[in-house]
Design a protein around this motif. Sequence first.
Motif, PDB file in Angstrom:
ATOM      1  N   VAL A 127       3.439  -5.466 -12.959  1.00  0.00           N
ATOM      2  CA  VAL A 127       2.939  -4.800 -11.757  1.00  0.00           C
ATOM      3  C   VAL A 127       1.485  -4.409 -11.997  1.00  0.00           C
ATOM      4  O   VAL A 127       1.132  -3.908 -13.065  1.00  0.00           O
ATOM      5  N   LYS A 128       0.656  -4.660 -10.988  1.00  0.00           N
ATOM      6  CA  LYS A 128      -0.760  -4.264 -11.037  1.00  0.00           C
ATOM      7  C   LYS A 128      -0.961  -3.168  -9.998  1.00  0.00           C
ATOM      8  O   LYS A 128      -0.500  -3.279  -8.871  1.00  0.00           O
ATOM      9  N   LEU A 129      -1.643  -2.110 -10.401  1.00  0.00           N
ATOM     10  CA  LEU A 129      -1.927  -0.987  -9.507  1.00  0.00           C
ATOM     11  C   LEU A 129      -3.430  -0.793  -9.441  1.00  0.00           C
ATOM     12  O   LEU A 129      -4.105  -0.744 -10.473  1.00  0.00           O
ATOM     13  N   GLU A 130      -3.962  -0.711  -8.226  1.00  0.00           N
ATOM     14  CA  GLU A 130      -5.376  -0.407  -8.009  1.00  0.00           C
ATOM     15  C   GLU A 130      -5.463   0.561  -6.857  1.00  0.00           C
ATOM     16  O   GLU A 130      -4.691   0.459  -5.897  1.00  0.00           O
ATOM     17  N   GLY A 131      -6.385   1.511  -6.950  1.00  0.00           N
ATOM     18  CA  GLY A 131      -6.519   2.458  -5.859  1.00  0.00           C
ATOM     19  C   GLY A 131      -7.592   3.497  -6.122  1.00  0.00           C
ATOM     20  O   GLY A 131      -8.404   3.357  -7.040  1.00  0.00           O
ATOM     21  N   ARG A 132      -7.550   4.541  -5.297  1.00  0.00           N
ATOM     22  CA  ARG A 132      -8.512   5.639  -5.413  1.00  0.00           C
ATOM     23  C   ARG A 132      -7.777   6.946  -5.158  1.00  0.00           C
ATOM     24  O   ARG A 132      -6.842   6.998  -4.367  1.00  0.00           O
ATOM     25  N   ILE A 133      -8.253   7.982  -5.824  1.00  0.00           N
ATOM     26  CA  ILE A 133      -7.714   9.325  -5.646  1.00  0.00           C
ATOM     27  C   ILE A 133      -8.833  10.201  -5.104  1.00  0.00           C
ATOM     28  O   ILE A 133      -9.944  10.202  -5.642  1.00  0.00           O
ATOM     29  N   ASP A 152     -13.713  11.613  -6.386  1.00  0.00           N
ATOM     30  CA  ASP A 152     -13.278  10.310  -5.891  1.00  0.00           C
ATOM     31  C   ASP A 152     -13.062   9.461  -7.143  1.00  0.00           C
ATOM     32  O   ASP A 152     -14.029   9.066  -7.803  1.00  0.00           O
ATOM     33  N   ILE A 153     -11.800   9.217  -7.485  1.00  0.00           N
ATOM     34  CA  ILE A 153     -11.453   8.640  -8.779  1.00  0.00           C
ATOM     35  C   ILE A 153     -10.870   7.241  -8.599  1.00  0.00           C
ATOM     36  O   ILE A 153      -9.858   7.078  -7.912  1.00  0.00           O
ATOM     37  N   PRO A 154     -11.473   6.224  -9.224  1.00  0.00           N
ATOM     38  CA  PRO A 154     -10.872   4.883  -9.170  1.00  0.00           C
ATOM     39  C   PRO A 154      -9.685   4.797 -10.137  1.00  0.00           C
ATOM     40  O   PRO A 154      -9.691   5.425 -11.201  1.00  0.00           O
ATOM     41  N   GLU A 208       0.853  -1.190   0.000  1.00  0.00           N
ATOM     42  CA  GLU A 208       0.000   0.000   0.000  1.00  0.00           C
ATOM     43  C   GLU A 208       0.886   1.236   0.000  1.00  0.00           C
ATOM     44  O   GLU A 208       1.833   1.336   0.776  1.00  0.00           O
ATOM     45  N   VAL A 209       0.571   2.162  -0.895  1.00  0.00           N
ATOM     46  CA  VAL A 209       1.337   3.395  -1.021  1.00  0.00           C
ATOM     47  C   VAL A 209       0.360   4.560  -0.992  1.00  0.00           C
ATOM     48  O   VAL A 209      -0.616   4.583  -1.747  1.00  0.00           O
ATOM     49  N   VAL A 219      -2.667   0.357  -4.088  1.00  0.00           N
ATOM     50  CA  VAL A 219      -2.106  -0.943  -3.729  1.00  0.00           C
ATOM     51  C   VAL A 219      -1.429  -1.454  -4.992  1.00  0.00           C
ATOM     52  O   VAL A 219      -2.069  -1.596  -6.039  1.00  0.00           O
ATOM     53  N   VAL A 220      -0.120  -1.688  -4.888  1.00  0.00           N
ATOM     54  CA  VAL A 220       0.638  -2.200  -6.025  1.00  0.00           C
ATOM     55  C   VAL A 220       1.125  -3.607  -5.676  1.00  0.00           C
ATOM     56  O   VAL A 220       1.593  -3.860  -4.568  1.00  0.00           O
ATOM     57  N   SER A 221       0.965  -4.526  -6.615  1.00  0.00           N
ATOM     58  CA  SER A 221       1.431  -5.897  -6.417  1.00  0.00           C
ATOM     59  C   SER A 221       2.228  -6.309  -7.641  1.00  0.00           C
ATOM     60  O   SER A 221       2.000  -5.810  -8.742  1.00  0.00           O
TER      61      SER A 221
END
Length: 185
Positions: free
Chosen positions: A64-70, A90-92, A26-27, A56-58
């Motif tokens: 590398v897969k990145l998923e998160g919210r801004i 609120d941006i996915p 988590e970043v 969250v980067v894995s």
Amino acid sequence: MTPDRAPALPLSHPIRIEAIRTRGTEVVVRAEPAQLPAIAAQLGLVSIELLEARHVVSRNGERVKLEGRIAARLHQACVVTLEPFPVQLDIPVKLDFTSEEEAAAFARRNERDDTEIDIEVLLNEDDPPEPIIDGVIDLGGVTLEFLALALDPYPRKPGASFDSSAGDAAVESPFAALAKLKRGD
């Protein structure tokens, strides 16, 4: 600045792919108050009060897969009244990254012959992966890119409307003026 280098972004948060765990890391990317005016200027905003991304980067090998919210709180100028008004976003975020070589190979596979007309639209097709440059992904750059894409290009303050009928009544048609000249009025 050398011609082959891009200008520095007002928000940068580089992460080396070696630091990314397989199960996920988590970043949090948060713009500091001193960075906010430069970000607002770059995006054409009146102001920006908050910009925070939780990603969250894995990693799976070189992929590398990145998923998160801004989350963002900002002010845009209304295109009708030119008055600033508050906006909350609120941006996915969802992206895949791979090595530069693999990303280039993917792009070459998907190139089409310019003489061929292709109107097929694939709605469920995944976006091509983004390249990992020199083993680093800039999560600040990703955050700014997704924020820029989420902004309304023609922001309108709630309740603002363009009413052209009031101005049209006072303006005389150029043809009406010509008709008066022809009649001798």
